[in-house]
Design an enzyme around this catalytic site. Structure first.
Site, PDB file in Angstrom:
ATOM      1  CD  GLU A  61       5.535  26.019 -13.669  1.00 42.06           C
ATOM      2  OE1 GLU A  61       6.520  26.770 -13.833  1.00 42.06           O
ATOM      3  OE2 GLU A  61       4.583  25.963 -14.480  1.00 42.06           O
TER       4      GLU A  61
ATOM      5  NE  ARG B 159       5.798   0.469  -1.574  1.00 41.21           N
ATOM      6  CZ  ARG B 159       5.534   1.184  -0.486  1.00 41.21           C
ATOM      7  NH1 ARG B 159       5.082   0.586   0.594  1.00 41.21           N
ATOM      8  NH2 ARG B 159       5.730   2.484  -0.476  1.00 41.21           N
TER       9      ARG B 159
ATOM     10  CG  HIS C 282       8.971  -3.585  -2.979  1.00 37.82           C
ATOM     11  ND1 HIS C 282       8.768  -4.002  -1.683  1.00 37.82           N
ATOM     12  CD2 HIS C 282       8.007  -4.167  -3.711  1.00 37.82           C
ATOM     13  CE1 HIS C 282       7.722  -4.803  -1.648  1.00 37.82           C
ATOM     14  NE2 HIS C 282       7.236  -4.911  -2.864  1.00 37.82           N
TER      15      HIS C 282
ATOM     16  CE  LYS D 150       3.167  -7.520   3.305  1.00 38.52           C
ATOM     17  NZ  LYS D 150       4.099  -6.423   3.545  1.00 38.52           N
TER      18      LYS D 150
ATOM     19  CG  ASP E 198       9.570  -5.569   5.192  1.00 34.91           C
ATOM     20  OD1 ASP E 198       9.959  -6.055   4.115  1.00 34.91           O
ATOM     21  OD2 ASP E 198       8.360  -5.346   5.426  1.00 34.91           O
TER      22      ASP E 198
ATOM     23  CB  SER F 182       4.999   2.571   4.296  1.00 33.91           C
ATOM     24  OG  SER F 182       4.265   3.686   3.862  1.00 33.91           O
ATOM     25  CB  THR F 183       1.075   2.492   7.312  1.00 33.89           C
ATOM     26  OG1 THR F 183       1.036   1.061   7.148  1.00 33.89           O
ATOM     27  CG2 THR F 183       0.682   3.157   6.012  1.00 33.89           C
TER      28      THR F 183
ATOM     29  N   GLY G 203       1.967  -0.992   9.307  1.00 37.21           N
ATOM     30  CA  GLY G 203       0.972  -2.076   9.368  1.00 37.21           C
ATOM     31  C   GLY G 203       1.603  -3.469   9.329  1.00 37.21           C
ATOM     32  CB  THR G 204       4.219  -4.951   7.156  1.00 38.53           C
ATOM     33  OG1 THR G 204       3.498  -4.689   5.961  1.00 38.53           O
ATOM     34  CG2 THR G 204       4.983  -6.261   7.049  1.00 38.53           C
TER      35      THR G 204
HETATM   36  C1  R5P Z   1       5.805  -4.709   1.046  1.00 37.06           C
HETATM   37  O1  R5P Z   1       5.727  -5.868   0.654  1.00 37.06           O
HETATM   38  C2  R5P Z   1       7.043  -4.140   1.655  1.00 37.06           C
HETATM   39  O2  R5P Z   1       8.082  -5.055   1.647  1.00 37.06           O
HETATM   40  C3  R5P Z   1       6.788  -3.639   3.063  1.00 37.06           C
HETATM   41  O3  R5P Z   1       6.477  -4.732   3.874  1.00 37.06           O
HETATM   42  C4  R5P Z   1       5.664  -2.648   3.070  1.00 37.06           C
HETATM   43  O4  R5P Z   1       5.873  -1.654   2.106  1.00 37.06           O
HETATM   44  C5  R5P Z   1       5.533  -2.010   4.434  1.00 37.06           C
HETATM   45  O5  R5P Z   1       4.465  -1.113   4.407  1.00 37.06           O
HETATM   46  P1  R5P Z   1       3.659  -0.844   5.737  1.00 37.06           P
HETATM   47  O6  R5P Z   1       4.622  -0.390   6.770  1.00 37.06           O
HETATM   48  O7  R5P Z   1       2.680   0.242   5.333  1.00 37.06           O
HETATM   49  O8  R5P Z   1       2.958  -2.122   6.080  1.00 37.06           O
END
Ligand code: R5P
Length: 298
Positions: free
Chosen positions: A37, A95, A129, A195, A222, A226-227, A229-230
């Protein structure tokens, strides 16, 4: 009187904001009890009629950070604050702004209700976002005034030579707004890719075939990495299109699951973020953008 309160997700920003406005600041005391907590204390007797600015980015452990914000806002009001202005540079959960599959929680709406019910009177967020939320819809979701300011022009300044001579790209349809915001001051060219998200870490990206990217410098912008990947997918596509140098800039560098190492392997010309969340790639400071907005409010 106005006072700035720094929470754990705002440690890197709250003093800068207080200094820029020449106002007092306090740091909330927080810790976790053995069972997980949260304990929170605002080290003041009261906040009689003060405007209170609470600085908290919801990164890292977004659930803990959100609860901490709610505790702080409620407590500030209990202690007599006149207005609570939430400064949440990175607002997580944005998101999930729709029920994409039957039965899903609409996380953004739930978080917005929590913030409203905490007694927050007004909110400042950065490059939230907003892929499906438009204009006044934002304030109807939160039921309070919300300023969504942007870091993109800062990246336009940082990479002005690329913006002037190359192309700024948003990696998906909605990110055209980010590309435009980065390019506008220098009359730069901008466009976007399209995308499709295949999973939490995988995306498919296609380019507009009518645009010639060959031998051009490009800046990908952008809201969130996050990861990674994009960005990784977008960079691979740009290399197939024979671009020259690739620069990448993001407002919120979450950089989870080893994303930074993966991005380093892409041999980008440069990689930059703002400091809405602390990150090793921070190259622009969001403080003046937030302070400019605050000056219209307090
Ligand atoms: C999604 O549409 C956001 O604009 C970012 O492109 C997304 O959150 C990036 O996430 P990641 O780095 O995991 O691809």
């Amino acid at each position: 009187m106005t006072v700035v309160i720094g929470l754990s997700g705002g440690e890197h920003l709250y003093q800068k904001i207080a200094d820029a406005l020449s106002i007092n600041s306090i740091k909330a005391e927080t810790r976790f009890f053995p069972d997980g907590e949260l304990y929170l204390r605002l080290p003041v007797e009261n906040l009689n009629k003060e405007d209170v600015l609470i600085v908290q980015s919801l990164y890292g452990q977004p659930n803990n950070k959100l609860i901490e914000y709610i505790f702080a806002a409620k407590t500030a009001k209990d202690l007599g604050a006149h207005r609570v202005i939430g400064i949440i540079p990175y607002l997580s959960y944005a998101r999930q702004d729709r029920r994409f599959k039957p039965g899903e929680a609409i996380s953004l709406k739930i978080v917005a209700d929590m913030i409203y019910n905490s007694g927050t009177d007004q909110l400042i967020v950065v490059d939230m976002h907003l892929h499906r939320v438009r204009g006044s819809e934002l304030e109807s979701i939160f039921k309070i005034p919300v300023s969504n300011v942007t870091a993109m022009p800062l990246f336009g300044d940082l990479f002005k030579d690329v913006v002037k001579n190359g192309i700024v790209i948003g990696p998906d349809d909605e990110a055209i707004e980010f590309a435009k915001a980065a390019a506008t001051k220098y009359n730069g060219k901008y466009t976007n890719f399209s995308k499709t998200r295949l999973g939490d870490r995988e995306v498919n990206i296609v380019a507009d075939k009518t645009i010639d990217f060959s031998n051009k410098d490009v800046l990908i912008v952008d809201d969130i990495i996050s990861t990674g990947g994009t960005i990784i997918t977008a960079v691979k596509l740009l290399r197939e299109l024979n671009v020259k140098d690739i620069y990448v800039a993001t407002t919120h560098a979450l950089l989870v699951e080893g994303a930074l190492d993966k991005l380093k392997n892409l041999h980008l010309k440069d990689l930059a973020s703002s400091n809405t969340v602390p990150s090793p790639i921070t190259k622009v400071d969001i403080t003046p953008v937030i302070v400019e907005e605050l000056k219209k409010i307090i």
